[in-house]
Design an enzyme around this catalytic site. Sequence first.
Site, mmCIF file in Angstrom:
data_model
loop_
_atom_site.group_PDB
_atom_site.id
_atom_site.type_symbol
_atom_site.label_atom_id
_atom_site.label_comp_id
_atom_site.label_asym_id
_atom_site.label_seq_id
_atom_site.Cartn_x
_atom_site.Cartn_y
_atom_site.Cartn_z
ATOM 1 N N CYS A 171 -52.377 32.900 60.940
ATOM 2 C CA CYS A 171 -53.637 32.703 60.205
ATOM 3 C C CYS A 171 -54.627 31.812 60.958
ATOM 4 O O CYS A 171 -55.798 32.171 61.128
ATOM 5 C CB CYS A 171 -53.354 32.153 58.811
ATOM 6 S SG CYS A 171 -52.680 30.469 58.748
ATOM 7 N N HIS A 222 -52.621 27.633 54.799
ATOM 8 C CA HIS A 222 -53.153 28.969 55.113
ATOM 9 C C HIS A 222 -54.663 28.873 55.214
ATOM 10 O O HIS A 222 -55.302 28.027 54.574
ATOM 11 C CB HIS A 222 -52.752 29.979 54.035
ATOM 12 C CG HIS A 222 -53.068 31.398 54.418
ATOM 13 N ND1 HIS A 222 -52.370 32.085 55.394
ATOM 14 C CD2 HIS A 222 -54.022 32.262 53.971
ATOM 15 C CE1 HIS A 222 -52.867 33.307 55.522
ATOM 16 N NE2 HIS A 222 -53.869 33.435 54.683
ATOM 17 N N HIS A 263 -58.160 37.623 57.077
ATOM 18 C CA HIS A 263 -57.081 36.689 57.392
ATOM 19 C C HIS A 263 -55.855 37.436 57.913
ATOM 20 O O HIS A 263 -55.751 38.659 57.778
ATOM 21 C CB HIS A 263 -56.716 35.835 56.161
ATOM 22 C CG HIS A 263 -55.992 36.583 55.079
ATOM 23 N ND1 HIS A 263 -54.978 36.037 54.335
ATOM 24 C CD2 HIS A 263 -56.141 37.854 54.607
ATOM 25 C CE1 HIS A 263 -54.527 36.913 53.453
ATOM 26 N NE2 HIS A 263 -55.217 38.009 53.592
#
Length: 365
Positions: free
Chosen positions: A279, A327, A339
């Site tokens: 990510c 994240h 993402h």
Amino acid sequence: MGTGKRGLLTAALTVVCAVTVLGAPGTAFAAPTPTSASAPTPAPAAGGAPTPAPGRDLQEVREQLDGLYHDAAVATDAYNAAREKAERQSAELAELSGKIARGQRKLERLKDRAGAAARDQYRTGGLSATAQFLLGDDPGRFLDGTGRVLQGQRAVKALLEELQRTQEELRAYADDASARWKKLEAHRKAEAAARTRIRQRIDAAERLESRLEKKEKERLARLEREAAARAQTAWLDTGVLDGAGAEASARGGKAVRYATAQLGKPYVWGAAGPDAFDCSGLTSRAWAAAGHPVPRTSQEQWRRLRHVAVEDMRPGDLVVYFGDASHVGMYIGDGRIIHAPRPGRTVTVAGAGSMPVLGVVRPDA
């Protein structure tokens, strides 16, 4: 001088060893895994994921998978932070190695000059200037050279002082190298532990998924999509984006275009392109491509970049998720992000509110 030289040789060997290890493939060093402000349900032990019982609740399975992948994401962030730190330490050690090598050469030159001075003194019998005057056959010629003698004495004194300073500098470099080497050894062990945690969590999640039948996997995927849609709808219903619509900055637009070009590429933990991403690997690489480097990990992006209100976010901003900032995705407008979700998935578009939002940061503020 013998003791100093042995110390220098030890220092040089230390740095050579450090640089050799740093050059080995896959070497990185891990920082401690941060604690979560909103930790998920504890993951199963590393020995293996529980076998879903007949009539199992797929919602419970989904929660277990979320917990396992969240733990893997936290460990991945720690791994990435450590690897970034290791690269800086590698450069510092290489610079230190160069200083030691240059200092060693300088010390050898000074020793040669000191040796020449000592040999010259030996040839004169070690007599002082006064003794040479009293015993000399030609006092007049001696007096003519008195200035040169005094100048030579000052030069010898300066030489010895420089020799001592150089030895002290090299001892300091050796101590610094030793301390850095010990720290790198500790980071190597921590990095190995983080890498083990990542693999254990991912392996456990994959084993859990592998025990599901095809129809169950389809139902599980549907549950995930429905949960994400509900979260996104609830987030939008708060009116958080009412009136939003700011345009991307020039660099933000470049970052969005880079991220968009990566759609479909696989998630791989620790990867930052060009063929795979995790990510924060995706967000950091996108902003680097836009000419504005940002920290490598989601936690450092959250900590070091400027925070902006969610209602003020614009394309290119980074949306950080979960209480532990484990994240991150890139906002692309219209309530959406790009993402890299987790292992087994690819870079994709998702609702910006489909996961618990911690906040928004702006790299080029």
